[in-house]
Design an enzyme around this catalytic site. Structure first.
Site, PDB file in Angstrom:
ATOM      1  N   ASP A 355      56.243  13.979  -2.000  1.00 28.47           N
ATOM      2  CA  ASP A 355      56.434  12.586  -1.856  1.00 28.47           C
ATOM      3  C   ASP A 355      57.865  12.424  -0.900  1.00 28.47           C
ATOM      4  O   ASP A 355      58.970  13.198  -1.239  1.00 28.47           O
ATOM      5  CB  ASP A 355      56.743  11.894  -3.184  1.00 28.47           C
ATOM      6  CG  ASP A 355      57.077  10.478  -3.354  1.00 28.47           C
ATOM      7  OD1 ASP A 355      56.101   9.716  -2.757  1.00 28.47           O
ATOM      8  OD2 ASP A 355      58.153  10.059  -3.834  1.00 28.47           O
ATOM      9  N   GLU A 391      54.334  13.788   2.849  1.00 30.36           N
ATOM     10  CA  GLU A 391      54.364  12.325   3.097  1.00 30.36           C
ATOM     11  C   GLU A 391      55.364  12.443   4.055  1.00 30.36           C
ATOM     12  O   GLU A 391      56.790  12.312   3.663  1.00 30.36           O
ATOM     13  CB  GLU A 391      54.571  11.441   1.724  1.00 30.36           C
ATOM     14  CG  GLU A 391      54.488  10.042   2.128  1.00 30.36           C
ATOM     15  CD  GLU A 391      54.900   9.187   0.913  1.00 30.36           C
ATOM     16  OE1 GLU A 391      54.467   8.227   0.910  1.00 30.36           O
ATOM     17  OE2 GLU A 391      55.731   9.692   0.168  1.00 30.36           O
TER      18      GLU A 391
END
Length: 708
Positions: A355, A391
Site C-alpha cells: 500500500d 501501489e
C-alpha cells in the site's frame, strides 16, 4: 523485578537481543525490544484474562539499543506488554510516557479488544496545550495484550508450493470478512474469518471461476480510527495497521488460534490458489501528533516515525493518514523485513501488495528505486522469490511513480483503469491510449527490462466504485460515511447511461450489462496481469459508495443471495479463454506488427485495414480490431507446435452500431465466434462482414498451419 502475584514470579536473566520480540525456547521466553532513546524498559505480565497486571520486570540489559531479558519457565500463551520510560519532549520528537502500556512491534497475536478511552493518549486530550501536556492515566485496561506464541504449528500444516508465474495469474482482490460474512452455507462461527475463506463453499466458487490467486485486503492487526469510533463507524478495509506480525483478531474463528491462517493458505494451495497479502507499512494506527499511543509512539517516536526536520513535534504526512513510518531507520526496516519473512516462512503466503509503496522507497531526498527498502527486498533470499506488487503512489511530493519501480516489482496500473473506463464510456480521442494499455503499457514498464506482467491491470479495486456501480452511477453517494459526501474520488470516469442508480429501464439495463461484459473482456484479454475485484463478476453493488472503507455492513459485504450468475459464467468463460491461449500472456512486449505470424499482435480499423497514423488520430473514432497470434504450445514451457492459433477481437465502443470487415490475411479465413457481448447472436455474412451493435464486442478464433 516487582511482582503483584506470587504465582507469576519467574526467574529473569539477561537473555539475548535477537531475534526481536517474544521468542519461545526450551527454557522459557526471551523478550527483546528496540528503543534508541528510552531510559528504562519494563516488561509487564498479565493474567490470562488480560485485565490484571500481575508482574513487572525491569529489563536491565541493553545491546546496541535493544533491551532484552529472559524469563525462565515462561510458556506460550503468556500475555504481556511494555512500559517505556524516557523524556516527554514533543518538540524534540520524544513522547515517552510510562503510564501507557505498549504493544510489542513483534507481537504474533493480540488478545482482547481495544476500548476507546482518553487514557490511550500520552497527553491530556482536554488540555489547552494539547500534546504538550502529559497524561498519567493507565492505558492498560483499554489496550489488547500481546501473547507469546509457539510457532510449532508450521510443521503440522504442510503447504504445497504452487509457483504460478505472475504472467499466468488471475488475481482476485477480496476482503476476508466481506467475502464470507453473508454466505448462507458457511457456518456462523466461520463467517467473516480465515476459516470461512477456506471453507469448501468459498473454495469451490473460486475454483469454478478460475481464480489462481486471492489478494487479501489487510489482515495485519489493525485498530479503528478515533474519529470513526466517535461516529459509530469502524475501519472496515483495515488500512490502519498496528501489529505487522499478528493476524487481525476478528478474522480468527473459535479460540482464535493463529494457525488458522496457515491452514487457510494450505487449503487454498491444495485448490491451486495462491495468497497475496495487501500490507500497510507506510503508516500506523497511531495517527498524527494528536493521535493515541499504542506502540511505536511510546517505544521510540523519533525512531519509528518520520518527523519534520525543524519541527519534530509534527509528523511528515506523505500518506495522508497522519504519520509516515520511518523505513530509513535500520531497525524499522528490519521490523518490516522480519514481518515479510514471517508471513512467507511461517504463514505460507506467496507475495505482497504494498500500500502507498512510494512511501517505502522514500529517502531524505525523495523517492528512489534504489532505496534501502527496495535493495533489502531484492537481495533477500526469501523475499526475492515471492510476488511483489506496488501501489506506485502516495500523496507526498513526487509521489506518483508508475513505471519507476525496480525490476522485481509489478505495479497497479491506474492508467490502464482510467483508459478502459473512459474508452468504453465513449470519450473521444482514446484509440492510442486504449491500445497502449491493452498492449501491456510498454511505455511505462519496458525501459528497465520488465515485461507485460509488470502491469497489474484492473478496472476496479476496493478503492472506488464496484463494476456494477461504475456503469450505474455518475456521482459518488457516500453519505453513509458521515463526511457530507466529500470523501472518495470525485471523478470516476463512470456513467449512469440516463438514470442515476438502480432502475427498471430495460434499455438502460441492457447497456449496463453489455458494458460490464465489455470491460471484463478487455481486462481478461489484455497483455499484463488481470486483477478482479471480488463481486464484479456477480454484479455486486455498494449503492454508489465509492469509498466504503468504513462500511462494515451489507454495503461492503458480498451478497450471496443476489448473484448475477449469467455474469459469473461469462467471467469464468473469459478466464478459461485466457488460460487456454498463451498469446494473451506474452512474456515480452510485441512491437513488430509485420511479424504478426510469429507470436504477434496487430491492430486494424473496422474496414479490416491495418491501422495507420491517420487512423490512430481519428478523434471521434471508437472502433477498432486487434489480432493476436501464438503457438498452440504453452509459451512458458518452450514447447514447439506445428499449428498456430489466432484471436480476433472486434470492438465497438460507439453509441451507434457499425459494420466490421474481417481482416483479409494469409491463413486467416475461417473465423469462429468464441464470445460476444451483443444482445442477440451475431451473424457473419458471405462477404466476411459482421454488424456490431452499439457498445459491444466480438471475439473470434481460428487455428491454422502455415505449411498449408
Amino acid at each position: 523485578m516487582v511482582s503483584t502475584s506470587q504465582g507469576y514470579v519467574m526467574d529473569m536473566t539477561s537473555g539475548y537481543p535477537y531475534p526481536l520480540g517474544a521468542t519461545l525456547d526450551d527454557d522459557g521466553v526471551n523478550f527483546s525490544l528496540f528503543s534508541a532513546h528510552a531510559t528504562k524498559v519494563v516488561l509487564c505480565i498479565f493474567d490470562p484474562t488480560g485485565q490484571i497486571e500481575v508482574a513487572q520486570y525491569i529489563m536491565r540489559d541493553q545491546t546496541r539499543q535493544i533491551w532484552h531479558c529472559h524469563l525462565s519457565d515462561a510458556q506460550a500463551g503468556l500475555l504481556y506488554g511494555y512500559r517505556v520510560f524516557g523524556p516527554y519532549q514533543p518538540e524534540l520528537g520524544h513522547r515517552f510516557n510510562h503510564h501507557k502500556l505498549l504493544l510489542d512491534p513483534y507481537a504474533k497475536k493480540l488478545v482482547g479488544t481495544l476500548i476507546y478511552h482518553s487514557a490511550l493518549y500520552g497527553y491530556d486530550i482536554d488540555a489547552t496545550k494539547e500534546d504538550l501536556s502529559f497524561d498519567t492515566q493507565d492505558s492498560a485496561p483499554y489496550l489488547p495484550k500481546a501473547q507469546v506464541i509457539d510457532c510449532g504449528f508450521v510443521k503440522d500444516i504442510p503447504i504445497t508450493p504452487l509457483n504460478i508465474s505472475l504472467a499466468r495469474s488471475i488475481i482476485f482482490e477480496a476482503h476476508v470478512k466481506g467475502f464470507t460474512q453473508q454466505h448462507p452455507d458457511v457456518s456462523l462461527q466461520q463467517q467473516g474469518t480465515f476459516a470461512g475463506l477456506a471453507s469448501p463453499q468459498i473454495v469451490d466458487y473460486l475454483q469454478n471461476l478460475g481464480i489462481t490467486c486471492v489478494e487479501l485486503l489487510p489482515v495485519h492487526g489493525f485498530f479503528d480510527e478515533p474519529f470513526l469510533i466517535e461516529k459509530g463507524l469502524n475501519n472496515y478495509w483495515g488500512y490502519n495497521s498496528i501489529a505487522f506480525m499478528a493476524p487481525h483478531s476478528a478474522y480468527l474463528s473459535g479460540q482464535g488460534d493463529i494457525a488458522e491462517f496457515r491452514q487457510m493458505v494450505s487449503t487454498l494451495h491444495s485448490a491451486g490458489i495462491e495468497v497475496i497479502l495487501d500490507v500497510v507499512f507506510n503508516h500506523t494506527a497511531e495517527g498524527n501528533h494528536l493521535g493515541p499511543t499504542y506502540s511505536f509512539r511510546g517505544i521510540d517516536n523519533a525512531s519509528y516515525y518520520r518527523l519534520l526536520p525543524n519541527e519534530k513535534r509534527f509528523n511528515i504526512n506523505d500518506t495522508g493518514c497522519g504519520n509516515t513510518f520511518n523505513l530509513n531507520h535500520p531497525q524499522v526496516l528490519m521490523l518490516v523485513m522480519d514481518s515479510l519473512r514471517y508471513w512467507v516462512e511461517v504463514m505460507g503466503v506467496d507475495g505482497f501488495r504494498f500500500d502507498l509503496a512510494s512511501c517505502l522507497g522514500r529517502e531524505a531526498y525523495g523517492f528512489d528505486p534504489g532505496s534501502g527498502f527496495f535493495d533489502a527486498i531484492t537481495q533477500d533470499p526469501v523475499l526475492c522469490k515471492v510476488k511483489l506488487i506496488a501501489e506506485p503512489w502516495d500523496i507526498g511530493p513526487g509521489g506518483y511513480q508508475l513505471g519507476n519501480y525496480p525490476v522485481a516489482f509489478s505495479e497497479w496500473n491506474d492508467r490502464y483503469r482510467d483508459a478502459m473506463r473512459r474508452f468504453w464510456r465513449g470519450d473521444s480521442g482514446l484509440l492510442p491510449e486504449f491500445a497502449k494499455r491493452f498492449h501491456g503499457s510498454s511505455d511505462f514498464f519496458e525501459h528497465n527490462g520488465r515485461g507485460p506482467s509488470a502491469s497489474i491491470n484492473f478496472i476496479t479495486s476496493h478503492d472506488g466504485f464496484s463494476l456494477h456501480d461504475l456503469v450505474s452511477y455518475r456521482d459518488r453517494h457516500n453519505l453513509a460515511n458521515s463526511e457530507d459526501n466529500r470523501d472518495g474520488h470525485q471523478e470516476n470516469c463512470s456513467s449512469n447511461y440516463g438514470i442515476e442508480g438502480e432502475c427498471d429501464d430495460v434499455v438502460i439495463n441492457a447497456i449496463r450489462d453489455r458494458q460490464k461484459r465489455n470491460l471484463l473482456t478487455c481486462l481478461l484479454l489484455s497483455q499484463g496481469v488481470p486483477m478482479l475485484l471480488a463481486g464484479d463478476e456477480s454484479s455486486q453493488t455498494q449503492q454508489g459508495n465509492n469509498n466504503a472503507y468504513c462500511q462494515d455492513n451489507p454495503i461492503g459485504w458480498f451478497d450471496w443471495q443476489q448473484i448475477d450468475w449469467s455474469l459469473v459464467n461469462f467471467t469464468a468463460q473469459l478466464i478459461s479463454l485466457r488460460k487456454r491461449f498463451p498469446m494473451l500472456c506474452h512474456q515480452a512486449f510485441i512491437h513488430k506488427p509485420e511479424a504478426l505470424f510469429d507470436n504477434g499482435l496487430a491492430w486494424f480499423n473496422r474496414q479490416g485495414e491495418a491501422m495507420t497514423k491517420s487512423y490512430w488520430c481519428e478523434h471521434h473514432t471508437r472502433t477498432l480490431s486487434v489480432i493476436l497470434i501464438g503457438n498452440l504450445a504453452d509459451a512458458d514451457v518452450g514447447a514447439v507446435a506445428e499449428s498456430t492459433e489466432a484471436l480476433l477481437l472486434m470492438i465497438n465502443a460507439d453509441e451507434l452500431p457499425h459494420t466490421f470487415a474481417l481482416p483479409q490475411l494469409p491463413h486467416l479465413r475461417y473465423w469462429h465466434c468464441l464470445l460476444h457481448t451483443q444482445d442477440s447472436e451475431p451473424v457473419v455474412d458471405a462477404s466476411q462482414h459482421v454488424s456490431l451493435m452499439s457498445r459491444s464486442l466480438m471475439l473470434f478464433h481460428t487455428e491454422f498451419s502455415r505449411s498449408n
